[in-house]
Design a protein around this motif. Structure first.
Motif, PDB file in Angstrom:
ATOM      1  N   ARG A  98     -19.872  69.661  49.596  1.00  0.00           N
ATOM      2  CA  ARG A  98     -20.729  69.376  50.749  1.00  0.00           C
ATOM      3  C   ARG A  98     -20.248  70.140  51.976  1.00  0.00           C
ATOM      4  N   GLU A  99     -18.939  70.221  52.182  1.00  0.00           N
ATOM      5  CA  GLU A  99     -18.387  70.949  53.328  1.00  0.00           C
ATOM      6  C   GLU A  99     -18.700  72.444  53.233  1.00  0.00           C
ATOM      7  N   GLU A 100     -18.779  72.962  52.009  1.00  0.00           N
ATOM      8  CA  GLU A 100     -19.112  74.382  51.829  1.00  0.00           C
ATOM      9  C   GLU A 100     -20.547  74.685  52.252  1.00  0.00           C
ATOM     10  N   GLU A 101     -21.446  73.695  52.128  1.00  0.00           N
ATOM     11  CA  GLU A 101     -22.844  73.882  52.523  1.00  0.00           C
ATOM     12  C   GLU A 101     -22.954  74.087  54.025  1.00  0.00           C
ATOM     13  N   SER A 102     -22.341  73.218  54.798  1.00  0.00           N
ATOM     14  CA  SER A 102     -22.282  73.324  56.253  1.00  0.00           C
ATOM     15  C   SER A 102     -21.269  72.302  56.748  1.00  0.00           C
ATOM     16  N   THR A 103     -20.736  72.574  57.910  1.00  0.00           N
ATOM     17  CA  THR A 103     -19.699  71.691  58.440  1.00  0.00           C
ATOM     18  C   THR A 103     -20.228  70.288  58.725  1.00  0.00           C
ATOM     19  N   THR A 104     -19.350  69.325  58.569  1.00  0.00           N
ATOM     20  CA  THR A 104     -19.674  67.955  58.961  1.00  0.00           C
ATOM     21  C   THR A 104     -18.980  67.624  60.281  1.00  0.00           C
ATOM     22  N   GLY A 105     -18.393  68.646  60.906  1.00  0.00           N
ATOM     23  CA  GLY A 105     -17.739  68.464  62.201  1.00  0.00           C
ATOM     24  C   GLY A 105     -18.778  68.237  63.281  1.00  0.00           C
ATOM     25  N   PHE A 106     -18.810  67.028  63.808  1.00  0.00           N
ATOM     26  CA  PHE A 106     -19.823  66.630  64.785  1.00  0.00           C
ATOM     27  C   PHE A 106     -19.528  67.209  66.166  1.00  0.00           C
ATOM     28  N   GLY A 107     -18.250  67.291  66.494  1.00  0.00           N
ATOM     29  CA  GLY A 107     -17.818  67.716  67.820  1.00  0.00           C
ATOM     30  C   GLY A 107     -17.104  66.578  68.520  1.00  0.00           C
ATOM     31  N   GLY A 108     -16.393  66.911  69.580  1.00  0.00           N
ATOM     32  CA  GLY A 108     -15.671  65.884  70.318  1.00  0.00           C
ATOM     33  C   GLY A 108     -14.525  65.273  69.538  1.00  0.00           C
ATOM     34  N   GLY A 109     -13.996  66.024  68.566  1.00  0.00           N
ATOM     35  CA  GLY A 109     -12.874  65.523  67.775  1.00  0.00           C
ATOM     36  C   GLY A 109     -13.279  64.662  66.592  1.00  0.00           C
ATOM     37  N   ILE A 110     -14.577  64.616  66.277  1.00  0.00           N
ATOM     38  CA  ILE A 110     -15.081  63.731  65.216  1.00  0.00           C
ATOM     39  C   ILE A 110     -15.828  64.523  64.146  1.00  0.00           C
ATOM     40  N   ALA A 111     -15.651  64.116  62.899  1.00  0.00           N
ATOM     41  CA  ALA A 111     -16.418  64.672  61.776  1.00  0.00           C
ATOM     42  C   ALA A 111     -16.951  63.514  60.942  1.00  0.00           C
ATOM     43  N   ILE A 112     -18.052  63.795  60.236  1.00  0.00           N
ATOM     44  CA  ILE A 112     -18.658  62.797  59.350  1.00  0.00           C
ATOM     45  C   ILE A 112     -18.735  63.388  57.937  1.00  0.00           C
ATOM     46  N   PRO A 113     -17.584  63.507  57.256  1.00  0.00           N
ATOM     47  CA  PRO A 113     -17.649  64.003  55.883  1.00  0.00           C
ATOM     48  C   PRO A 113     -18.447  63.039  55.018  1.00  0.00           C
ATOM     49  N   HIS A 114     -19.251  63.581  54.129  1.00  0.00           N
ATOM     50  CA  HIS A 114     -20.087  62.725  53.286  1.00  0.00           C
ATOM     51  C   HIS A 114     -20.534  63.496  52.058  1.00  0.00           C
ATOM     52  N   ALA A 115     -20.907  62.741  51.044  1.00  0.00           N
ATOM     53  CA  ALA A 115     -21.423  63.355  49.824  1.00  0.00           C
ATOM     54  C   ALA A 115     -22.185  62.319  49.015  1.00  0.00           C
ATOM     55  N   LYS A 116     -23.294  62.775  48.442  1.00  0.00           N
ATOM     56  CA  LYS A 116     -23.946  61.986  47.403  1.00  0.00           C
ATOM     57  C   LYS A 116     -23.233  62.396  46.121  1.00  0.00           C
ATOM     58  N   SER A 117     -22.789  61.415  45.354  1.00  0.00           N
ATOM     59  CA  SER A 117     -21.931  61.730  44.216  1.00  0.00           C
ATOM     60  C   SER A 117     -22.143  60.756  43.056  1.00  0.00           C
ATOM     61  N   ALA A 118     -22.066  61.289  41.861  1.00  0.00           N
ATOM     62  CA  ALA A 118     -22.148  60.466  40.658  1.00  0.00           C
ATOM     63  C   ALA A 118     -20.933  59.549  40.536  1.00  0.00           C
ATOM     64  N   PHE A 119     -19.866  59.859  41.250  1.00  0.00           N
ATOM     65  CA  PHE A 119     -18.646  59.055  41.172  1.00  0.00           C
ATOM     66  C   PHE A 119     -18.653  57.869  42.128  1.00  0.00           C
ATOM     67  N   VAL A 120     -19.636  57.830  43.028  1.00  0.00           N
ATOM     68  CA  VAL A 120     -19.743  56.715  43.972  1.00  0.00           C
ATOM     69  C   VAL A 120     -20.485  55.568  43.290  1.00  0.00           C
ATOM     70  N   LYS A 121     -19.845  54.395  43.252  1.00  0.00           N
ATOM     71  CA  LYS A 121     -20.437  53.226  42.611  1.00  0.00           C
ATOM     72  C   LYS A 121     -21.418  52.506  43.519  1.00  0.00           C
ATOM     73  N   GLU A 122     -21.132  52.514  44.817  1.00  0.00           N
ATOM     74  CA  GLU A 122     -21.996  51.850  45.784  1.00  0.00           C
ATOM     75  C   GLU A 122     -21.774  52.466  47.164  1.00  0.00           C
ATOM     76  N   VAL A 123     -22.773  52.331  48.000  1.00  0.00           N
ATOM     77  CA  VAL A 123     -22.707  52.881  49.353  1.00  0.00           C
ATOM     78  C   VAL A 123     -21.499  52.313  50.082  1.00  0.00           C
ATOM     79  N   GLY A 124     -20.826  53.187  50.821  1.00  0.00           N
ATOM     80  CA  GLY A 124     -19.677  52.734  51.595  1.00  0.00           C
ATOM     81  C   GLY A 124     -19.433  53.617  52.801  1.00  0.00           C
ATOM     82  N   VAL A 125     -18.682  53.066  53.738  1.00  0.00           N
ATOM     83  CA  VAL A 125     -18.256  53.807  54.920  1.00  0.00           C
ATOM     84  C   VAL A 125     -16.757  53.607  55.065  1.00  0.00           C
ATOM     85  N   LEU A 126     -16.039  54.711  55.225  1.00  0.00           N
ATOM     86  CA  LEU A 126     -14.608  54.694  55.484  1.00  0.00           C
ATOM     87  C   LEU A 126     -14.387  55.352  56.841  1.00  0.00           C
TER      88      LEU A 126
END
Length: 147
Positions: free
Chosen positions: A48-76
């Protein structure tokens, strides 16, 4: 299970590179029972990071991915003292992350969470609390946005 819990917040991330931070999130996701395979989820985050940056700016990023390995929606959420090069929109390093975990079939939920969080990151008070709050304060703060 809940989308987010205090055990999914790490205010002492150790990574010094994007890869190390993404690995920490993959491991944290497994520990929280949200992901079945850390290596597989890590690979999906990197793709996902290779597609485009998840760096929002201001010192914050929102890394994310839709993945077959994810069992349920979550936020870390993670925060660290190391300023990590992230190719953010403002070309500044990142030291605070909100990681979204979405199953492959969770397209709408993925967009909803990303939209809600992105809008809230325009609020200086929210950002300040995210960057300085305790785990329990961050939990209440983010849950107030995603619920």
């Amino acid at each position: 299970m809940e989308i987010m819990s205090v055990s999914g917040i790490n205010v002492a991330m150790q990574g010094k590179t994007k890869a190390e931070i993404l690995q920490e999130f993959a491991d944290l996701a497994v520990k929280n029972g949200k992901v079945s395979d850390a290596a597989g989820f890590y690979k999906d985050l990197c793709l996902r990071e290779e597609e485009s940056t998840t760096g929002f700016g201001g010192g914050i990023a929102i890394p994310h991915a839709k993945s077959a390995f994810v069992k349920e929606v979550g936020v870390l959420v993670g925060r660290g003292e190391n300023a990590v090069a992230w190719e953010a929109m403002d070309d500044q390093p990142v030291y605070c992350w909100i990681c979204l975990l979405v199953p492959e079939t969770g397209g709408q939920e993925h967009l909803r969470l990303l939209s809600q969080l992105s809008r809230k990151l325009m609020d200086p008070e929210f950002v300040g609390q995210l960057k300085t709050g305790t785990e329990s304060e961050i939990l209440a703060l983010v849950q107030g946005v995603i619920s």
